[in-house]
Design a protein around this motif. Sequence first.
Motif, PDB file in Angstrom:
ATOM      1  N   SER A 125     -33.370  55.072 -10.664  1.00 23.78           N
ATOM      2  CA  SER A 125     -33.189  54.652 -12.053  1.00 23.78           C
ATOM      3  C   SER A 125     -33.964  53.370 -12.292  1.00 23.78           C
ATOM      4  O   SER A 125     -33.973  52.468 -11.441  1.00 23.78           O
ATOM      5  N   ALA A 126     -34.637  53.295 -13.423  1.00 21.56           N
ATOM      6  CA  ALA A 126     -35.432  52.112 -13.764  1.00 21.56           C
ATOM      7  C   ALA A 126     -35.348  51.913 -15.269  1.00 21.56           C
ATOM      8  O   ALA A 126     -34.696  52.684 -15.975  1.00 21.56           O
ATOM      9  N   ALA A 127     -35.979  50.861 -15.751  1.00 22.09           N
ATOM     10  CA  ALA A 127     -35.981  50.579 -17.189  1.00 22.09           C
ATOM     11  C   ALA A 127     -37.353  50.102 -17.613  1.00 22.09           C
ATOM     12  O   ALA A 127     -37.984  49.302 -16.918  1.00 22.09           O
ATOM     13  N   VAL A 128     -37.839  50.623 -18.736  1.00 18.30           N
ATOM     14  CA  VAL A 128     -39.097  50.171 -19.339  1.00 18.30           C
ATOM     15  C   VAL A 128     -38.781  49.743 -20.760  1.00 18.30           C
ATOM     16  O   VAL A 128     -38.408  50.577 -21.598  1.00 18.30           O
ATOM     17  N   GLN A 129     -38.899  48.441 -21.005  1.00 13.81           N
ATOM     18  CA  GLN A 129     -38.576  47.863 -22.320  1.00 13.81           C
ATOM     19  C   GLN A 129     -37.212  48.324 -22.825  1.00 13.81           C
ATOM     20  O   GLN A 129     -37.037  48.729 -23.976  1.00 13.81           O
ATOM     21  N   GLY A 130     -36.238  48.296 -21.921  1.00 12.00           N
ATOM     22  CA  GLY A 130     -34.867  48.619 -22.289  1.00 12.00           C
ATOM     23  C   GLY A 130     -34.539  50.095 -22.329  1.00 12.00           C
ATOM     24  O   GLY A 130     -33.386  50.467 -22.565  1.00 12.00           O
ATOM     25  N   LEU A 183     -24.758  46.036  -5.732  1.00 11.43           N
ATOM     26  CA  LEU A 183     -25.315  44.703  -5.514  1.00 11.43           C
ATOM     27  C   LEU A 183     -26.825  44.729  -5.316  1.00 11.43           C
ATOM     28  O   LEU A 183     -27.504  43.727  -5.578  1.00 11.43           O
ATOM     29  N   LEU A 184     -27.340  45.852  -4.840  1.00 10.48           N
ATOM     30  CA  LEU A 184     -28.781  45.974  -4.607  1.00 10.48           C
ATOM     31  C   LEU A 184     -29.255  47.334  -5.124  1.00 10.48           C
ATOM     32  O   LEU A 184     -29.215  48.329  -4.395  1.00 10.48           O
ATOM     33  N   PRO A 185     -29.700  47.406  -6.386  1.00 14.21           N
ATOM     34  CA  PRO A 185     -30.179  48.680  -6.931  1.00 14.21           C
ATOM     35  C   PRO A 185     -31.321  49.261  -6.098  1.00 14.21           C
ATOM     36  O   PRO A 185     -32.079  48.517  -5.466  1.00 14.21           O
ATOM     37  N   LEU A 186     -31.441  50.565  -6.134  1.00  9.72           N
ATOM     38  CA  LEU A 186     -32.462  51.254  -5.346  1.00  9.72           C
ATOM     39  C   LEU A 186     -33.865  50.793  -5.725  1.00  9.72           C
ATOM     40  O   LEU A 186     -34.731  50.640  -4.868  1.00  9.72           O
ATOM     41  N   ARG A 187     -34.105  50.565  -7.008  1.00  7.27           N
ATOM     42  CA  ARG A 187     -35.436  50.128  -7.439  1.00  7.27           C
ATOM     43  C   ARG A 187     -35.780  48.748  -6.868  1.00  7.27           C
ATOM     44  O   ARG A 187     -36.949  48.452  -6.602  1.00  7.27           O
ATOM     45  N   ASN A 188     -34.764  47.898  -6.668  1.00  6.08           N
ATOM     46  CA  ASN A 188     -35.010  46.581  -6.064  1.00  6.08           C
ATOM     47  C   ASN A 188     -35.225  46.704  -4.564  1.00  6.08           C
ATOM     48  O   ASN A 188     -36.032  45.984  -3.977  1.00  6.08           O
ATOM     49  N   LEU A 238     -39.755  48.535  -6.766  1.00  4.48           N
ATOM     50  CA  LEU A 238     -40.474  49.428  -7.690  1.00  4.48           C
ATOM     51  C   LEU A 238     -41.001  48.693  -8.908  1.00  4.48           C
ATOM     52  O   LEU A 238     -42.032  49.073  -9.468  1.00  4.48           O
ATOM     53  N   ASP A 239     -40.310  47.630  -9.339  1.00  2.00           N
ATOM     54  CA  ASP A 239     -40.811  46.857 -10.473  1.00  2.00           C
ATOM     55  C   ASP A 239     -42.153  46.203 -10.122  1.00  2.00           C
ATOM     56  O   ASP A 239     -43.081  46.165 -10.940  1.00  2.00           O
ATOM     57  N   SER A 240     -42.255  45.692  -8.885  1.00  2.00           N
ATOM     58  CA  SER A 240     -43.518  45.096  -8.434  1.00  2.00           C
ATOM     59  C   SER A 240     -44.618  46.137  -8.353  1.00  2.00           C
ATOM     60  O   SER A 240     -45.770  45.879  -8.731  1.00  2.00           O
ATOM     61  N   LEU A 241     -44.261  47.324  -7.865  1.00  2.00           N
ATOM     62  CA  LEU A 241     -45.243  48.401  -7.770  1.00  2.00           C
ATOM     63  C   LEU A 241     -45.749  48.782  -9.162  1.00  2.00           C
ATOM     64  O   LEU A 241     -46.964  48.952  -9.370  1.00  2.00           O
ATOM     65  N   MET A 242     -44.855  48.885 -10.140  1.00  2.00           N
ATOM     66  CA  MET A 242     -45.278  49.225 -11.494  1.00  2.00           C
ATOM     67  C   MET A 242     -46.179  48.145 -12.083  1.00  2.00           C
ATOM     68  O   MET A 242     -47.166  48.451 -12.757  1.00  2.00           O
ATOM     69  N   ASN A 243     -45.855  46.890 -11.821  1.00  2.00           N
ATOM     70  CA  ASN A 243     -46.693  45.796 -12.324  1.00  2.00           C
ATOM     71  C   ASN A 243     -48.088  45.853 -11.718  1.00  2.00           C
ATOM     72  O   ASN A 243     -49.093  45.585 -12.391  1.00  2.00           O
TER      73      ASN A 243
END
Length: 408
Positions: A9-14, A257-262, A266-271
Amino acid sequence: MSEKLIIASAAVQGRECLATVLYDGQRAVEFSICAEQENRILGNIYVAKVEKIQKNINGAFVLFQPDRRGYLSLDEFEHAVMKTRKKTGELKPGDELLVQVDKEAIKQKLPRLTTNLTLSGKYLVMSTGRKSLNFSRKLSADERSRLKKLFPPAGEEDFGMIIRTNARETSEEEILREYETLKGQMERICRYGTSRNCFSCLFQAPGDWIIELKQRSFHTLSQIITDHPGVHQEIEEYLRETDRKGRVALKLYQDPLLPLRNLYSLDSLMNELKQQKVWLKSGGFLVIQQTEAFVAIDVNTGKYGGKKTSDETFHLINLEAAGEIALQLRLRQLSGIILIDFINMNNPAFQKELMDYLQELVSRDSVKTQVIDITPLHIVELTRRKEKKSFQEQLQSIMGKENRADDL
């Protein structure tokens, strides 16, 4: 190396999204993202209505949803499954037929439709078009000869078929079981589709994660991890039918406490994938620019500080760049015409080694990729078949910035 599939699960602009990432060892090699509630149409089969015939472009504009139209080539008409047809035998406005979305709308282009309906399994692809038996190019002559004996001679079947690479690693019973499943599903679509209302969806394509599983070998894919209960249930049901030996471990990740995307950054990979510049370990870098006509990739020496001669230096950077380019094509889902401006080298032997190495790298890609040639201006030409939206197009779709051609 063993492969691992992450669906997080992730979020893009909410907006709630699902990111699907394939890891080969410790490195991400494929990435896709979609809105969790996305109205997916790619691969869906509909009862559609011809709106307008445009003979000057050899095509027809066809409504497949009340407010959505697509482009259908008139060359496709021969094998169409028709619901209604006028006595002239020609395709006319108002005719109803079964179509499948072959390519999604991109920028100002309409979705591309086809009357060659296809259903994909893990080992086989069945279609209503050309009634022949074909094989993955990666299967050897001996493998083709063995698998060919499982099926009736070409022309005796109601549907065409492609035997996929994964068929080499499973039993004949598994292949025939999937064959019967796909055949029954295709027969129901063709038989009952002609009696359904216009705009009915006869087949809903599965999510990206199921498509990914169909392409992966269970000999190399060792683990699937997701934090989405619905996706976990869907994959569990799929594996129950296709992985009876339990070769792939499926895990529902639950740690507030630690989401899978963290956990997998995955946020760094998308950036990183949003950036045009990609740094190489040597200090060189790539600039990747996606235009409407083609993808341009420029290789630069950057901060490289080696002590070799200029030609040797350029050769080493180009080889490293080739490896990174092959990876970025998969990660960013780049396709179509790809032009690469490697650093010019005067040594013909270095040029040949680079081209051979690039050819070897792209041959490992599950998506058909071809090294075409190198131009007199030392631009390397590639083509890569489009199977998904690029990462850039996926983000635009999620953020609602994609122009729909049928609304223009």
